[in-house]
Write an enzyme that holds these catalytic residues in place. Sequence first.
Site, PDB file in Angstrom:
ATOM      1  N   HIS A   1       0.826  -1.204   0.000  1.00 40.22           N
ATOM      2  CA  HIS A   1       0.000   0.000   0.000  1.00 40.22           C
ATOM      3  C   HIS A   1       0.858   1.251   0.000  1.00 40.22           C
ATOM      4  O   HIS A   1       0.524   2.255  -0.633  1.00 40.22           O
ATOM      5  CB  HIS A   1      -0.938   0.005   1.211  1.00 40.22           C
ATOM      6  N   CYS A   2       1.988   1.196   0.688  1.00 40.81           N
ATOM      7  CA  CYS A   2       2.879   2.359   0.789  1.00 40.81           C
ATOM      8  C   CYS A   2       3.540   2.718  -0.539  1.00 40.81           C
ATOM      9  O   CYS A   2       3.918   3.876  -0.748  1.00 40.81           O
ATOM     10  CB  CYS A   2       3.977   2.095   1.810  1.00 40.81           C
TER      11      CYS A   2
END
Length: 344
Positions: A330-331
């Site tokens: 997600h990052c």
Amino acid sequence: MSASFSADFRMPAEWLPHARTWMAWPLSEPVYGDTLAAGRSEHAAVAREIAKFEPVTMVYDPNAGDGVEQLRDLPNLTLLELPLDDSWLRDTGPTFVTGEDGSVAGIDWTFDGWGGLHPANNDAAIAERILRAAGVRRFGSDMVFEGGALSIDDAGTVLTTRQCFEHRTRDGGPTSEEFEAELKARLGARKIIWLERTLEGDSTNGHVDVVAAFTSPGHVVVQISEDFDDPDYDNLLNNLTILEQETDADGRPLTVHKIVAPPVSRNPDGSRRMLSYINFYIVNGGVVVPQYGMDETDAAAIGVLQNLFPDRRVVGVMTPTVADAGGNIHCITQQQPKGALSDA
């Protein structure tokens, strides 16, 4: 160019249709050290998986693009040269929003290298450069904030942490009321839910996307620990308790789902490895989930998410090196929602 902000815009949930995913090629020696090659390999694996579901644009620094050529001929993926400091595009890139007329724009938060942790000269400008490349309008914000610090439910509710707010405002800045007001204005939200903190040793100082995420309106998934000796056992339990007692922006109780954390694992210096299954990424028709070679908990996390997303294909990608660098899938991703391109 920048434009005056309009209240007609709101951030759509991650599970709504995407036009593409934006990523950035790793280049930071301070972040990856001698694991940079492995980090690049994992970024490439994530990009390949996402490209099976939707278009990907991989931004790379022209002076530090070693290895990116392996992606040049990949179907559904394009390369774009832009100056970078780091590869955590969830935080440095724009937060895309859509207008009532279907147009797409982007919020360019003020980025300070996670409170001065890393250089940010190029990354402070990357959101604006991406928005220009995408051909969409830019809305600037003077507030220090990053995309990984929020999760949104598409029904007016935002999830964040007090840890992140307190760290970003340690030397002055908005009050919590001003902070909430800016999030609500920029994201089209009506309620902020505050968790306390994330994980031991979290280098982002409180990004919620390692401990909790909305999966649909009214539904949120949290990471818990079943190890009483885990230093985060009580903290993760507290996050669960807060959410079980909370309601969404319309006053409806939340349905909370649980994913068991991977076993606690430490680096040679004793620091905790940032192993999270919550740092998954929702794509068109799929969900891409971090995996660590821990068979029991890896498989269980996939199973929970498949039940939560029955109409999507849930796939795992091995990303232990990205985790050790301080983040995960997600990052390193940022969704651009489908919609009409607004005038840049």
